[in-house]
Design an enzyme around this catalytic site. Structure first.
Site, PDB file in Angstrom:
ATOM      1  N   GLU A  23       4.923 -11.857   1.271  1.00 39.69           N
ATOM      2  CA  GLU A  23       3.920 -10.803   1.173  1.00 39.69           C
ATOM      3  C   GLU A  23       2.467 -11.319   1.196  1.00 39.69           C
ATOM      4  O   GLU A  23       2.159 -12.442   0.867  1.00 39.69           O
ATOM      5  CB  GLU A  23       4.116  -9.953  -0.087  1.00 39.69           C
ATOM      6  CG  GLU A  23       5.316  -9.055  -0.057  1.00 39.69           C
ATOM      7  CD  GLU A  23       5.302  -8.038  -1.181  1.00 39.69           C
ATOM      8  OE1 GLU A  23       5.829  -6.935  -0.947  1.00 39.69           O
ATOM      9  OE2 GLU A  23       4.791  -8.313  -2.287  1.00 39.69           O
ATOM     10  N   ARG A  81       4.736  -6.411   6.862  1.00 36.93           N
ATOM     11  CA  ARG A  81       3.561  -5.736   6.296  1.00 36.93           C
ATOM     12  C   ARG A  81       2.466  -6.762   6.002  1.00 36.93           C
ATOM     13  O   ARG A  81       2.652  -7.956   6.136  1.00 36.93           O
ATOM     14  CB  ARG A  81       3.915  -4.978   5.013  1.00 36.93           C
ATOM     15  CG  ARG A  81       4.589  -5.787   3.929  1.00 36.93           C
ATOM     16  CD  ARG A  81       4.928  -4.897   2.727  1.00 36.93           C
ATOM     17  NE  ARG A  81       5.721  -5.604   1.729  1.00 36.93           N
ATOM     18  CZ  ARG A  81       7.049  -5.651   1.712  1.00 36.93           C
ATOM     19  NH1 ARG A  81       7.747  -5.036   2.650  1.00 36.93           N
ATOM     20  NH2 ARG A  81       7.689  -6.326   0.762  1.00 36.93           N
ATOM     21  N   ASP A  82       1.304  -6.235   5.618  1.00 37.37           N
ATOM     22  CA  ASP A  82       0.182  -7.010   5.081  1.00 37.37           C
ATOM     23  C   ASP A  82      -0.516  -7.884   6.124  1.00 37.37           C
ATOM     24  O   ASP A  82      -0.650  -9.105   5.951  1.00 37.37           O
ATOM     25  CB  ASP A  82       0.635  -7.879   3.904  1.00 37.37           C
ATOM     26  CG  ASP A  82       1.460  -7.123   2.882  1.00 37.37           C
ATOM     27  OD1 ASP A  82       1.232  -5.908   2.733  1.00 37.37           O
ATOM     28  OD2 ASP A  82       2.337  -7.739   2.248  1.00 37.37           O
ATOM     29  N   MET A 100      -4.455   1.336  -9.065  1.00 34.99           N
ATOM     30  CA  MET A 100      -4.845   0.398  -8.017  1.00 34.99           C
ATOM     31  C   MET A 100      -3.910  -0.788  -8.027  1.00 34.99           C
ATOM     32  O   MET A 100      -3.379  -1.174  -9.070  1.00 34.99           O
ATOM     33  CB  MET A 100      -6.297  -0.082  -8.191  1.00 34.99           C
ATOM     34  CG  MET A 100      -6.517  -1.161  -9.249  1.00 34.99           C
ATOM     35  SD  MET A 100      -8.138  -1.948  -9.112  1.00 34.99           S
ATOM     36  CE  MET A 100      -7.960  -2.786  -7.531  1.00 34.99           C
ATOM     37  N   ASN A 101      -3.685  -1.358  -6.816  1.00 38.55           N
ATOM     38  CA  ASN A 101      -3.058  -2.674  -6.750  1.00 38.55           C
ATOM     39  C   ASN A 101      -3.825  -3.546  -5.764  1.00 38.55           C
ATOM     40  O   ASN A 101      -5.023  -3.784  -5.989  1.00 38.55           O
ATOM     41  CB  ASN A 101      -1.549  -2.612  -6.510  1.00 38.55           C
ATOM     42  CG  ASN A 101      -1.072  -1.808  -5.345  1.00 38.55           C
ATOM     43  OD1 ASN A 101      -1.177  -0.571  -5.325  1.00 38.55           O
ATOM     44  ND2 ASN A 101      -0.502  -2.471  -4.348  1.00 38.55           N
ATOM     45  N   ASP A 102      -3.252  -4.029  -4.712  1.00 33.74           N
ATOM     46  CA  ASP A 102      -3.837  -5.115  -3.920  1.00 33.74           C
ATOM     47  C   ASP A 102      -5.259  -4.826  -3.409  1.00 33.74           C
ATOM     48  O   ASP A 102      -5.521  -3.729  -2.904  1.00 33.74           O
ATOM     49  CB  ASP A 102      -2.978  -5.382  -2.694  1.00 33.74           C
ATOM     50  CG  ASP A 102      -1.524  -5.617  -3.024  1.00 33.74           C
ATOM     51  OD1 ASP A 102      -1.175  -5.704  -4.210  1.00 33.74           O
ATOM     52  OD2 ASP A 102      -0.723  -5.707  -2.067  1.00 33.74           O
ATOM     53  N   GLN A 146      -5.556  -0.892  -2.540  1.00 30.50           N
ATOM     54  CA  GLN A 146      -4.427   0.011  -2.630  1.00 30.50           C
ATOM     55  C   GLN A 146      -4.648   0.954  -3.813  1.00 30.50           C
ATOM     56  O   GLN A 146      -4.937   0.511  -4.930  1.00 30.50           O
ATOM     57  CB  GLN A 146      -3.137  -0.788  -2.819  1.00 30.50           C
ATOM     58  CG  GLN A 146      -2.721  -1.594  -1.596  1.00 30.50           C
ATOM     59  CD  GLN A 146      -2.131  -0.713  -0.523  1.00 30.50           C
ATOM     60  OE1 GLN A 146      -0.950  -0.375  -0.562  1.00 30.50           O
ATOM     61  NE2 GLN A 146      -2.937  -0.333   0.454  1.00 30.50           N
ATOM     62  N   PHE A 152      -0.430   0.573   3.693  1.00 29.32           N
ATOM     63  CA  PHE A 152      -0.180  -0.521   2.773  1.00 29.32           C
ATOM     64  C   PHE A 152      -1.304  -1.556   2.911  1.00 29.32           C
ATOM     65  O   PHE A 152      -2.339  -1.303   3.499  1.00 29.32           O
ATOM     66  CB  PHE A 152       1.193  -1.125   3.045  1.00 29.32           C
ATOM     67  CG  PHE A 152       2.338  -0.383   2.401  1.00 29.32           C
ATOM     68  CD1 PHE A 152       2.345   1.001   2.340  1.00 29.32           C
ATOM     69  CD2 PHE A 152       3.418  -1.063   1.867  1.00 29.32           C
ATOM     70  CE1 PHE A 152       3.392   1.697   1.754  1.00 29.32           C
ATOM     71  CE2 PHE A 152       4.481  -0.385   1.275  1.00 29.32           C
ATOM     72  CZ  PHE A 152       4.469   0.989   1.225  1.00 29.32           C
ATOM     73  N   SER A 153      -1.072  -2.752   2.384  1.00 30.32           N
ATOM     74  CA  SER A 153      -2.126  -3.757   2.315  1.00 30.32           C
ATOM     75  C   SER A 153      -2.492  -4.304   3.692  1.00 30.32           C
ATOM     76  O   SER A 153      -1.690  -4.292   4.622  1.00 30.32           O
ATOM     77  CB  SER A 153      -1.699  -4.906   1.404  1.00 30.32           C
ATOM     78  OG  SER A 153      -1.562  -4.450   0.083  1.00 30.32           O
TER      79      SER A 153
END
Length: 467
Positions: A202, A152-153, A32-34, A50, A91-92
């Site tokens: 980001e 992104r994001d 896992m990330n964000d 994520q 993505f995020s």
């Protein structure tokens, strides 16, 4: 939609595994990330994130999903967004609840939950079953494309004065910065403005905070992935900051995979609370990689040296308290005071420790909280310098705030640590290498260069977020 459930249920998970936090969220399996798409909907907090369910390393992003009634007890759910089902790079991004049905998508049973994601172009997905499953919005078409080679994001918030939704998206158009887009219905988006800053990289987040708790004094706080932020005003078109030098939410900002990154605030939280979590990338075990910081409530408070974001553990942490012990006028010497077994041990609880240091009655130079392995070394968790009035090398507010700043609160959860002081203006969320799987450590508070007096010492034992 079978692709979203093929990996569910996850393998049976022993949340007593070494290094896995007992009250910090981590995935049952995989990477896992964000944190993504954080929303509150009809009594339930939805955490999307994520996720690579097939590996302990970053690859082919999915959106994992977990829910909680109270921000501290979590249940992992089937994957929400799957690359075989949902278009674009997953993505995020952020999410909102369309409670007034501006999108026209509501059903008799549910308000739309809309989440935004994508790179080099923003797409949206909509849930009409309370956040469990998502369909591409408007056939998955690109809703907005920020200029630049990379973008992104997306994060979306509601701007009531202009009656529109506002999207903030990072892009590298002539350097770092974010683009603002506006929409009346979450479907048709128009470019509004760009805010350029070299530090604004980001995962932008925008939250609306009442200055000093006054609902008539609303401010917008623009935050980057590393936790840098500016306080300012958004007039429906442009973000105008009060200054140009960012402050930081935490005392230990870093990059992707560090102790604190890509924090995001929940949308639609009752009573207008601002609740935030971040990705902590340095925690891993045999079946998972990464965890989230413990949820904090953020407030915007003014002081003699300006306006600052203050972060403190959400009040719901009390639901995890198993035992609370408070002592008055506690003496701490160089020999140290045993606080309790270290939460890194497999069958022990987490700890929530709060000390109020009486500086006037203390001769010590420093007060140190550490994890000690019998017969081995000691690992410092946090250190308060009484002479310099500093915590972990960071000066605390002085003068009229000195008495309050001497109150230090520490959450210890195996290798996850959070430190709070100065009413939450000082906030540190880190992964510490506290655990020795072969030996059980203990937590010890000791004085250095003299003795210290604590006007109060409160030790709260914390149960697990998982059953």
């Amino acid at each position: 939609m079978t692709a979203t459930t093929e990996l569910f249920p996850y393998p049976a998970t022993d949340h007593r595994e070494p290094r896995r936090g007992r009250f910090h969220f981590s995935p049952q399996a995989g990477w896992m990330n964000d944190p993504n798409g954080l929303v509150y909907y009809r009594g339930t907090y939805h955490l999307y994130f994520q996720h690579n369910p097939r590996s302990l390393e970053w690859d082919t992003m999915h959106w994992g999903h977990a829910t909680s009634p109270d921000l501290v007890h979590w249940t992992q759910r089937p994957i929400a967004l799957h690359p075989d089902v949902h278009p674009g790079a997953l993505f995020s991004g952020g999410g909102v609840v369309d409670v007034t049905n501006t999108s026209g998508l509501a059903t008799a049973q549910h308000d739309p939950i809309v989440v935004f994601t994508g790179t080099q172009g923003v797409r949206a997905m909509v849930s009409l079953d309370g956040g469990d499953t998502f369909e591409p919005l408007d056939d998955g078409r690109v809703l907005a494309t920020p200029p630049g080679r990379e973008s992104r994001d997306p994060k979306v918030f509601r701007h009531e004065p202009s009656g529109r939704w506002v999207m903030v998206v990072w892009s590298d158009d002539d350097g770092n910065g974010v683009n603002f887009f506006g929409s009346p219905d979450l479907r048709e988006w128009t470019f509004l403005s760009r805010f350029a800053a070299d530090w604004m990289f980001e995962c932008p987040d925008v939250s609306v905070m009442a200055l000093d708790g006054d609902p008539g004094e609303l401010r917008h706080v623009l935050v980057s992935a590393s936790g840098g932020y500016l306080v300012g005003d958004f007039d429906g078109l442009e973000f105008v900051p009060a200054g140009d030098r960012p402050q930081h939410v935490t005392r230990h900002p870093g990059g992707a995979g560090s102790d604190y990154y890509a924090a995001q605030t929940f949308s639609n939280v009752p009573d207008g609370r601002v609740v935030s979590v971040a990705w902590q990338g340095r925690n891993r075990g045999p079946t998972w990689t990464g965890n989230l910081s413990f949820p904090v409530e953020q407030r915007l408070l003014s002081s003699a040296d300006g306006v600052h974001v203050h972060s403190e553990p959400v009040a719901e942490i009390a639901l995890l308290h198993r035992e609370v012990r408070t002592e008055q006028d506690v003496a701490v010497t160089a020999a140290g005071l045993r606080i309790g077994a270290d939460p890194s041990a497999r069958d022990t609880d987490g700890l929530d420790v709060e000390v109020a240091v009486d500086r006037a009655r203390s001769s010590a130079r420093r007060l140190i909280l550490e994890a000690v392995v019998p017969g081995g070394c000691a690992e410092t968790i946090t250190a308060y310098d009484l002479e310099e009035h500093a915590l972990d090398g960071h000066s605390l507010p002085a003068a009229g705030q000195a008495a309050d700043a001497a109150v230090v609160r520490v959450l210890v959860d195996r290798d996850q640590v959070a430190v709070f002081a100065a009413g939450g203006r000082h906030y540190l969320a880190v992964n510490r290498a506290l655990e020795d799987p072969e030996r059980t450590a203990e937590l010890r508070l000791r004085a250095d260069g003299g003795d210290a007096v604590l006007s109060t010492l409160t030790v709260r034992r914390l149960g697990a977020s998982w059953s």
